[in-house]
Design a protein around this motif. Structure first.
Motif, PDB file in Angstrom:
ATOM      1  N   SER A  47       0.859  -1.184   0.000  1.00 32.39           N
ATOM      2  CA  SER A  47       0.000   0.000   0.000  1.00 32.39           C
ATOM      3  C   SER A  47       0.896   1.234   0.000  1.00 32.39           C
ATOM      4  O   SER A  47       2.126   1.138   0.126  1.00 32.39           O
ATOM      5  N   TRP A  48       0.260   2.418  -0.091  1.00 29.17           N
ATOM      6  CA  TRP A  48       1.017   3.649  -0.320  1.00 29.17           C
ATOM      7  C   TRP A  48       0.505   4.772   0.564  1.00 29.17           C
ATOM      8  O   TRP A  48      -0.700   5.027   0.630  1.00 29.17           O
ATOM      9  N   PRO A  65       5.835  13.188  -9.567  1.00 31.46           N
ATOM     10  CA  PRO A  65       5.660  12.125 -10.576  1.00 31.46           C
ATOM     11  C   PRO A  65       5.475  10.732  -9.987  1.00 31.46           C
ATOM     12  O   PRO A  65       4.748   9.908 -10.556  1.00 31.46           O
ATOM     13  N   GLU A  66       6.110  10.453  -8.849  1.00 29.56           N
ATOM     14  CA  GLU A  66       6.022   9.116  -8.275  1.00 29.56           C
ATOM     15  C   GLU A  66       4.653   8.817  -7.669  1.00 29.56           C
ATOM     16  O   GLU A  66       4.325   7.645  -7.391  1.00 29.56           O
ATOM     17  N   VAL A  67       3.836   9.840  -7.464  1.00 30.94           N
ATOM     18  CA  VAL A  67       2.544   9.639  -6.804  1.00 30.94           C
ATOM     19  C   VAL A  67       1.517   9.041  -7.754  1.00 30.94           C
ATOM     20  O   VAL A  67       0.726   8.162  -7.372  1.00 30.94           O
ATOM     21  N   GLU A  68       1.502   9.494  -8.990  1.00 33.98           N
ATOM     22  CA  GLU A  68       0.448   9.097  -9.922  1.00 33.98           C
ATOM     23  C   GLU A  68       0.329   7.583 -10.125  1.00 33.98           C
ATOM     24  O   GLU A  68      -0.782   7.039 -10.051  1.00 33.98           O
ATOM     25  N   PRO A  69       1.416   6.851 -10.354  1.00 33.71           N
ATOM     26  CA  PRO A  69       1.261   5.396 -10.544  1.00 33.71           C
ATOM     27  C   PRO A  69       0.651   4.703  -9.333  1.00 33.71           C
ATOM     28  O   PRO A  69      -0.181   3.805  -9.485  1.00 33.71           O
ATOM     29  N   ASN A  73      -3.016   2.832  -9.613  1.00 36.02           N
ATOM     30  CA  ASN A  73      -3.026   1.376  -9.458  1.00 36.02           C
ATOM     31  C   ASN A  73      -3.640   0.911  -8.146  1.00 36.02           C
ATOM     32  O   ASN A  73      -3.733  -0.293  -7.891  1.00 36.02           O
ATOM     33  N   SER A  74      -4.065   1.851  -7.301  1.00 38.73           N
ATOM     34  CA  SER A  74      -4.656   1.468  -6.018  1.00 38.73           C
ATOM     35  C   SER A  74      -6.069   0.931  -6.224  1.00 38.73           C
ATOM     36  O   SER A  74      -6.755   1.264  -7.188  1.00 38.73           O
ATOM     37  N   ARG A  75      -6.514   0.108  -5.268  1.00 43.31           N
ATOM     38  CA  ARG A  75      -7.888  -0.400  -5.264  1.00 43.31           C
ATOM     39  C   ARG A  75      -8.732   0.278  -4.197  1.00 43.31           C
ATOM     40  O   ARG A  75      -9.954   0.298  -4.289  1.00 43.31           O
ATOM     41  N   PHE A  76      -8.085   0.800  -3.155  1.00 48.48           N
ATOM     42  CA  PHE A  76      -8.773   1.456  -2.045  1.00 48.48           C
ATOM     43  C   PHE A  76      -8.099   2.794  -1.783  1.00 48.48           C
ATOM     44  O   PHE A  76      -6.877   2.903  -1.863  1.00 48.48           O
ATOM     45  N   ILE A  77      -8.892   3.805  -1.466  1.00 46.49           N
ATOM     46  CA  ILE A  77      -8.352   5.154  -1.264  1.00 46.49           C
ATOM     47  C   ILE A  77      -8.866   5.711   0.056  1.00 46.49           C
ATOM     48  O   ILE A  77     -10.056   5.611   0.374  1.00 46.49           O
ATOM     49  N   GLY A  78      -7.960   6.311   0.827  1.00 48.32           N
ATOM     50  CA  GLY A  78      -8.346   6.866   2.110  1.00 48.32           C
ATOM     51  C   GLY A  78      -7.754   8.235   2.362  1.00 48.32           C
ATOM     52  O   GLY A  78      -6.709   8.600   1.820  1.00 48.32           O
ATOM     53  N   THR A  79      -8.437   9.018   3.204  1.00 49.77           N
ATOM     54  CA  THR A  79      -7.913  10.288   3.703  1.00 49.77           C
ATOM     55  C   THR A  79      -8.139  10.302   5.216  1.00 49.77           C
ATOM     56  O   THR A  79      -8.696   9.367   5.786  1.00 49.77           O
ATOM     57  N   LYS A 260      -5.023  -1.138   9.919  1.00 50.24           N
ATOM     58  CA  LYS A 260      -4.854  -2.595   9.853  1.00 50.24           C
ATOM     59  C   LYS A 260      -5.726  -3.222   8.769  1.00 50.24           C
ATOM     60  O   LYS A 260      -5.291  -4.123   8.048  1.00 50.24           O
ATOM     61  N   THR A 261      -6.954  -2.736   8.640  1.00 51.91           N
ATOM     62  CA  THR A 261      -7.856  -3.322   7.643  1.00 51.91           C
ATOM     63  C   THR A 261      -7.429  -3.009   6.215  1.00 51.91           C
ATOM     64  O   THR A 261      -7.243  -3.936   5.417  1.00 51.91           O
ATOM     65  N   PRO A 262      -7.242  -1.735   5.825  1.00 53.23           N
ATOM     66  CA  PRO A 262      -6.825  -1.485   4.437  1.00 53.23           C
ATOM     67  C   PRO A 262      -5.439  -2.043   4.111  1.00 53.23           C
ATOM     68  O   PRO A 262      -5.223  -2.542   3.002  1.00 53.23           O
ATOM     69  N   LEU A 263      -4.500  -1.984   5.059  1.00 54.44           N
ATOM     70  CA  LEU A 263      -3.178  -2.542   4.794  1.00 54.44           C
ATOM     71  C   LEU A 263      -3.250  -4.062   4.681  1.00 54.44           C
ATOM     72  O   LEU A 263      -2.465  -4.670   3.948  1.00 54.44           O
ATOM     73  N   GLY A 264      -4.177  -4.673   5.386  1.00 54.95           N
ATOM     74  CA  GLY A 264      -4.364  -6.112   5.275  1.00 54.95           C
ATOM     75  C   GLY A 264      -4.910  -6.533   3.924  1.00 54.95           C
ATOM     76  O   GLY A 264      -4.634  -7.637   3.445  1.00 54.95           O
ATOM     77  N   LYS A 265      -5.685  -5.643   3.295  1.00 54.28           N
ATOM     78  CA  LYS A 265      -6.208  -5.922   1.958  1.00 54.28           C
ATOM     79  C   LYS A 265      -5.171  -5.658   0.876  1.00 54.28           C
ATOM     80  O   LYS A 265      -5.166  -6.304  -0.171  1.00 54.28           O
ATOM     81  N   GLY A 266      -4.296  -4.676   1.123  1.00 59.77           N
ATOM     82  CA  GLY A 266      -3.287  -4.301   0.133  1.00 59.77           C
ATOM     83  C   GLY A 266      -3.832  -3.389  -0.942  1.00 59.77           C
ATOM     84  O   GLY A 266      -5.051  -3.190  -1.065  1.00 59.77           O
ATOM     85  N   ASP A 267      -2.942  -2.784  -1.710  1.00 56.54           N
ATOM     86  CA  ASP A 267      -3.294  -1.877  -2.813  1.00 56.54           C
ATOM     87  C   ASP A 267      -4.094  -0.670  -2.327  1.00 56.54           C
ATOM     88  O   ASP A 267      -4.941  -0.141  -3.048  1.00 56.54           O
ATOM     89  N   ALA A 268      -3.838  -0.242  -1.104  1.00 53.26           N
ATOM     90  CA  ALA A 268      -4.499   0.954  -0.576  1.00 53.26           C
ATOM     91  C   ALA A 268      -3.591   2.168  -0.787  1.00 53.26           C
ATOM     92  O   ALA A 268      -2.370   2.065  -0.715  1.00 53.26           O
TER      93      ALA A 268
END
Length: 304
Positions: A47-48, A65-69, A73-79, A260-268
């Motif tokens: 995750s990122w 530039p490094e942020v866009e990829p 490519n993320s599946r879940f987004i949080g603020t 813990k939940t989003p990191l457990g799913k990955g691609d957040a």
């Protein structure tokens, strides 16, 4: 932390007043020059974490530039907290009262001085008069902003909405407000007087924060510590330092638990303010302490 309140929250305040009848390089420390961080744990995709900063008036920021990829490519987004209209109305309802508490608590002279400071942040007199003093204090920790600027995490929220990606918040409205609500009124007035007397120096500090962020120098960004040293009398610095340290530690504890939940799913992909992320007591260190591998992402290694 609260710069993103401006675009939607002003509308929410008006609604409330109406209701009232008115590839990543591994790093072993948090000192690496980066704004994007790769978070890894066993048996799941990485995750990122994007560190964000408040954008002062006269500045605009494009994502590095490094942020866009990572975002694409993320599946879940949080603020840090929900940015939708319902949440903003809930926030506004907590911050205002029909009894005009700010005008009553500050007195005529102090209130006349603080009104233009709040107006410069997008809160007109009919709103600012109804703010609780702690709410005015919280809002003043954000720099003046241009109306056309979209805060970084607001942009991320809008992207999640437009792409229909599942969205999550790291904190509740109550968790965001509680540290400021807990400050006794007498000390809220001390903070407000410090804002009034040191506006030029504080705005200059916000601009320096922006310059540091552009250079990916998170270690130089700490608005609360800067306020302590720039604006507060020496006799008031000890309690404020203890308050901000406790505030940061409690937030990190809550953030790690919520993650813990989003990191457990990955691609957040999620955003947290740069001041909260940095340092030996920051979120990056807390994530490492919880067993996650945390590495800085540079432009040269921007492909996830």
């Amino acid at each position: 932390m609260f710069a993103r309140l401006h675009p939607v929250l002003t509308l929410a305040f008006c609604a409330c007043l109406s209701l009232m009848g008115c590839s990543a390089s591994a790093e072993k420390n948090t000192n690496a020059k980066a704004v994007l961080w790769k978070i890894e744990s066993a048996n799941t995709n990485p995750s990122w974490l994007l560190a964000t900063v408040q954008t002062p008036e006269g500045h605009s920021v494009e994502f590095k530039p490094e942020v866009e990829p990572a975002l694409l490519n993320s599946r879940f987004i949080g603020t840090e907290y929900y940015s939708d209209m319902n949440s903003s109305i809930q926030l506004a309802q907590a911050m205002v009262s029909k009894d005009a508490p700010l005008a009553n608590a500050l007195g005529a002279e102090r209130y006349a001085k603080i009104t233009p400071l709040l107006a410069a942040r997008g809160y007109p007199a009919n709103v600012s008069a109804k703010l609780h003093p702690w709410a005015a204090t919280m809002l003043l920790f954000s720099p003046r902003q241009s109306k056309e600027n979209v805060p970084m995490d607001e942009y991320v929220f809008q992207y999640a909405t437009e792409t229909n990606k599942p969205y999550f918040a790291l904190e509740s409205i109550e968790q965001q407000l509680n540290p400021f609500q807990s400050i006794p009124l007498a000390r809220q007035l001390i903070l407000i007087d410090a804002f009034i007397a040191n506006q030029a120096a504080l705005e200059d500090a916000y601009k320096k924060n922006m310059a540091a962020y552009i250079k990916s120098d998170l270690e130089s960004i700490d608005p609360l510590a800067q306020f302590e040293t720039i604006a507060l009398p020496k006799a008031e610095q000890a309690w404020f330092k203890e308050w901000r340290k406790n505030h940061k530690a409690k937030r990190n504890q809550a953030l790690v638990e919520r993650l813990k939940t989003p990191l457990g799913k990955g691609d957040a992909f999620f955003t947290v303010s740069a001041a909260q992320v940095k340092g030996s007591d920051g979120l990056l260190a807390a994530l490492r302490g919880a067993g996650y591998k945390v590495s800085a992402v540079s432009a040269a290694s921007k492909k996830p």
